[in-house]
Each structure stands twice: as structure tokens, then as C-alpha cells.
Design a protein around this motif. Structure first.
Motif, short mmCIF file in Angstrom:
data_model
loop_
_atom_site.label_atom_id
_atom_site.label_comp_id
_atom_site.label_asym_id
_atom_site.label_seq_id
_atom_site.Cartn_x
_atom_site.Cartn_y
_atom_site.Cartn_z
N ASN A 55 1.03 -1.00 0.25
CA ASN A 55 0.03 0.17 0.39
C ASN A 55 1.20 1.07 0.20
O ASN A 55 1.96 1.33 0.95
CB ASN A 55 -1.14 0.03 1.27
CG ASN A 55 -1.68 -1.05 1.46
OD1 ASN A 55 -1.73 -2.11 1.91
ND2 ASN A 55 -3.03 -1.57 0.41
N GLY A 56 0.09 2.41 -0.49
CA GLY A 56 1.04 2.86 -0.61
C GLY A 56 2.01 3.45 -1.53
O GLY A 56 3.23 3.78 -1.84
N LYS A 59 1.45 2.07 -7.29
CA LYS A 59 0.98 1.64 -8.27
C LYS A 59 -0.34 2.45 -9.54
O LYS A 59 -0.39 2.71 -10.30
CB LYS A 59 0.45 0.28 -7.84
CG LYS A 59 1.29 -0.01 -7.39
CD LYS A 59 0.48 -1.95 -6.27
CE LYS A 59 0.18 -1.87 -5.72
NZ LYS A 59 0.24 -0.79 -4.52
N SER A 60 -0.87 2.86 -7.96
CA SER A 60 -2.50 4.01 -8.68
C SER A 60 -1.46 5.47 -8.52
O SER A 60 -2.42 5.66 -10.43
CB SER A 60 -3.06 4.64 -7.90
OG SER A 60 -3.98 3.10 -7.55
N THR A 61 -1.13 5.87 -8.38
CA THR A 61 -0.01 7.02 -9.09
C THR A 61 0.53 6.48 -10.60
O THR A 61 0.46 7.72 -11.42
CB THR A 61 0.56 7.56 -8.05
OG1 THR A 61 0.33 7.40 -6.27
CG2 THR A 61 1.44 8.83 -8.72
N1 LIG Z 1 -3.06 13.67 -5.14
C1 LIG Z 1 -1.69 13.16 -4.14
N2 LIG Z 1 -1.63 13.96 -3.22
C2 LIG Z 1 -0.74 13.75 -2.39
N3 LIG Z 1 -0.46 12.81 -2.24
C3 LIG Z 1 -0.69 11.81 -3.37
C4 LIG Z 1 -1.51 12.08 -3.51
N4 LIG Z 1 -1.59 11.25 -4.85
C5 LIG Z 1 -1.16 9.64 -3.65
N5 LIG Z 1 -0.33 10.44 -3.19
C6 LIG Z 1 0.68 9.87 -2.32
O1 LIG Z 1 1.93 9.08 -2.70
C7 LIG Z 1 1.70 7.89 -2.62
C8 LIG Z 1 1.59 6.94 -3.55
O2 LIG Z 1 0.21 6.16 -3.15
P1 LIG Z 1 -0.76 5.00 -4.34
O3 LIG Z 1 -2.31 5.77 -3.98
O4 LIG Z 1 -0.24 5.64 -5.94
O5 LIG Z 1 -0.54 4.43 -3.80
P2 LIG Z 1 -0.74 2.34 -4.11
O6 LIG Z 1 0.62 1.94 -4.24
O7 LIG Z 1 -1.84 2.44 -5.19
O8 LIG Z 1 -1.47 1.88 -2.67
P3 LIG Z 1 -2.72 1.18 -3.03
O9 LIG Z 1 -2.28 0.18 -2.89
O10 LIG Z 1 -3.53 1.05 -1.21
O11 LIG Z 1 -3.79 1.39 -3.63
C9 LIG Z 1 0.99 7.80 -1.10
O12 LIG Z 1 2.04 8.11 -0.06
C10 LIG Z 1 0.06 8.24 -1.00
O13 LIG Z 1 -0.88 8.91 -0.47
#
Ligand SMILES: Nc1ncnc2c1ncn2[C@@H]1O[C@H](COP(=O)(O)OP(=O)(O)OP(=O)(O)O)[C@@H](O)[C@H]1O
Length: 298
Positions: A55-56, A59-61
């Protein structure tokens, strides 16, 4: 990179022009947080790749950067060789990149059919609006004519409606949702809502499909069916597919290449067998219990 870390495998050595979707050294920061650092990816037609990590991890970014929701602080994104930095999500969609969302984003009060039809119609409209000034004028006239056609239910309007309906019905059938055609999206069981999102993404006739946790909330049977379906979509629609998923059975079962993120950094990339026995991946994400239960060796 720590002392015992192995370098991450480079992205696929295919020619740059062959990649449907490619990133070059993409980084993005939110304030002081490095959400993605030097992210490299290359997706060709026929690829079924996975993107995993805790998590975090970012990936979604990464999906948001690939689809124009976020602009990278550094690096470049290419769709079929065209640089798309600065382009809007709908423009990138027109170039052939479609996605689903971690949190389902359907038009909840529309029927399943209309959810898909909206995407089919938007694609048609977007194609019409690829324009120079002359084309713009023609398009405006065309839209005006369309308005009248719709009002008068002319034969050409009805023909276009029938075409869109048939296209949407076909996609519902592909996704095993024909029986839900006239039900409002909000009334569908969760697993079917996820499949409806995929049908809607396919409505834009993409060449690359990005699936953000497609199996989340599904039961074991639904997940098994989804694995078969994703492969079939890749083959039948001649797609390149990138899947974010926490269900390791699904990811390891269908993906041929997996990229692993941790704190925005790519810590591993390779075939499932390589990735699941990678010590960094076990430490950051899978855990020793995964290794024990799957009989792997680091
Ligand atoms: N718009 C934003 N503003 C500030 N921080 C952000 C933003 N989008 C993502 N983050 C931060 O960037 C980091 C990566 O987030 P992301 O959602 O891409 O993780 P992830 O791998 O998709 O996690 P998960 O498996 O929980 O969905 C996290 O610390 C998140 O809080």
C-alpha cells in the motif's frame, strides 16, 4: 540502492516505436513525497503485465500518470510513439489507453447498457473532433444536424443508435453481463460492477487496458473466472494489458512480467517466478509466510 540489491531488469528490449505505452524515467512528487521515481515501463500488444507493491507504493499514481490524470514532475510518457505529457485524460483515451479504477466509478443510476453506450458514443464523438478549422466547422454543422436528427428521430440517427447499442450489447456479452443489460449499475453485485467497468473501458476501443485492482472484493470463483477473461480480452481485442492487483494468485497466474514498486521505486521486474523469489520483494511486500506457503526459495 542497498549493497546487496541487484539491478532491476531493464524494460522489454522491443523497439521504441513498437510500444503501445512507454514511460521514460517518470518521477512525480507531492510536496516532499516522492510518489514515483524513475519509473520505466513498456507495453506491447499481447503483453499481460502486472504492477504490484505494498500500500502506498505508487501503483495508482503510475496509472494516473499513464492516463494523464497526473503530470510527471520528470520524464516522458509515450502512447504508440506519441509523447503525451501535458495531454488530458480524454485525449490519451482517444489515443487508445483505457482504464478501470480502484474505487468503481460507474454511472450508478444508468443501466448497464447505457454505461457502456456512453463510452462507445464518447469514442465516436472524440473521433469526430480530431480537427483542423475546416473539420471543426464541418463538425459543428454535423452536430447541429445531429441535434435535429435526434429530435426528429431520423433514420440515420436511429441507425447510429442501433450501431452503438449493438456494440455495447456485444461488450456486455463478452463480460458475461447480458442478463444485466437493463439493470441500474448500482443494483449489480460488486463483482459484476467491476466487470461492467471493464466493459465500459472496452467501449472506447483501446489498444492498452489498465486494470486497477480488478479482482478487489470478488470471491474465489469470480477471481478464477476473471483470470480466464483477462487473458481472453488480451487475445480477442489484441490488447496490451497492465494489471494492478494485490491478489498474488491472480497476478502470478496470468502475468508474464511483473514490476514491483516500493516507496515509488522499482525494486524488481521479471517473470513471476523471478519476482516471487526476489529477496527485496519478499522483504518489502510478500513476506516470508508467502514464500513458505508457496514453497519458493530466495
Ligand atoms: N494527489 C495526491 N496528493 C498527495 N499525495 C498523494 C496523491 N496521490 C497519491 N499520493 C501519495 O502517493 C503515495 C503513493 O500512493 P498510491 O495511491 O499511488 O499507492 P498505491 O501503491 O496505489 O497504494 P494502494 O495499494 O494502497 O492503492 C502515497 O503515499 C499517497 O498518499
Amino acid at each position: 540502492m542497498s549493497a546487496n540489491a541487484q539491478p532491476v531488469a531493464p524494460v522489454a528490449p522491443a523497439t521504441k516505436s513498437a510500444a503501445l505505452l512507454r514511460t521514460d524515467g517518470v518521477s512525480i512528487q507531492f510536496g516532499g513525497l516522492k510518489a514515483l521515481t524513475d519509473f520505466r515501463l513498456s507495453i506491447q500488444q499481447g503483453d499481460l503485465q502486472g504492477l504490484i507493491g505494498p500500500n502506498g507504493a505508487g501503483k495508482s499514481t503510475a496509472f494516473n500518470v499513464l492516463t494523464g490524470v497526473y503530470q510527471p514532475s520528470q520524464g516522458e510518457v509515450f502512447v504508440s510513439g506519441t509523447k503525451v505529457n501535458g495531454r488530458k485524460p480524454h485525449q490519451i483515451n482517444l489515443l487508445g489507453v483505457a482504464r478501470t479504477f480502484q474505487n468503481i466509478r460507474l454511472f450508478r443510476a444508468l443501466t448497464a447498457l447505457d454505461n457502456v453506450k456512453v463510452a462507445c458514443r464518447a469514442q465516436t464523438a472524440l473521433h469526430q473532433s480530431r480537427m483542423g478549422v475546416g473539420a471543426k466547422l464541418a463538425n459543428a454543422a454535423h452536430n447541429y444536424a445531429d441535434w435535429w436528427k435526434a429530435l426528429l428521430l431520423t433514420p440515420s440517427f436511429q441507425r447510429e443508435e442501433r450501431r452503438l447499442t449493438a456494440q455495447a450489447e456485444h461488450l456486455l456479452e463478452v463480460m458475461g453481463l447480458s442478463h444485466r443489460r437493463d439493470e441500474e449499475a448500482r443494483n449489480l453485485p460488486y463483482g459484476e460492477q467491476r466487470r461492467l467497468e471493464i466493459a465500459r473501458a472496452l467501449g472506447s476501443q483501446p489498444r492498452v487496458l489498465l486494470l486497477d485492482e480488478p479482482a478487489a472484493g470478488m470471491n474465489t470463483r469470480e477471481k478464477a473466472d476473471l483470470m480466464v477473461l483477462i487473458r481472453k480480452l488480451r487475445d480477442d481485442f489484441k490488447l496490451g494489458v497492465l494489471v494492478i492487483e494485490h491478489d498474488m494468485k491472480l497476478v502470478m497466474g496470468i502475468c508474464e512480467q511483473i514490476t514491483v514498486l516500493d516507496h515509488g521505486e522499482t525494486i524488481a521486474r521479471g517473470a513471476p517466478a523471478e519476482v516471487r523469489s526476489d529477496r527485496k520483494v519478499i522483504e518489502a511486500y510478500l513476506g516470508d509466510s508467502y514464500l513458505e506457503s508457496h514453497g519458493g526459495a530466495a
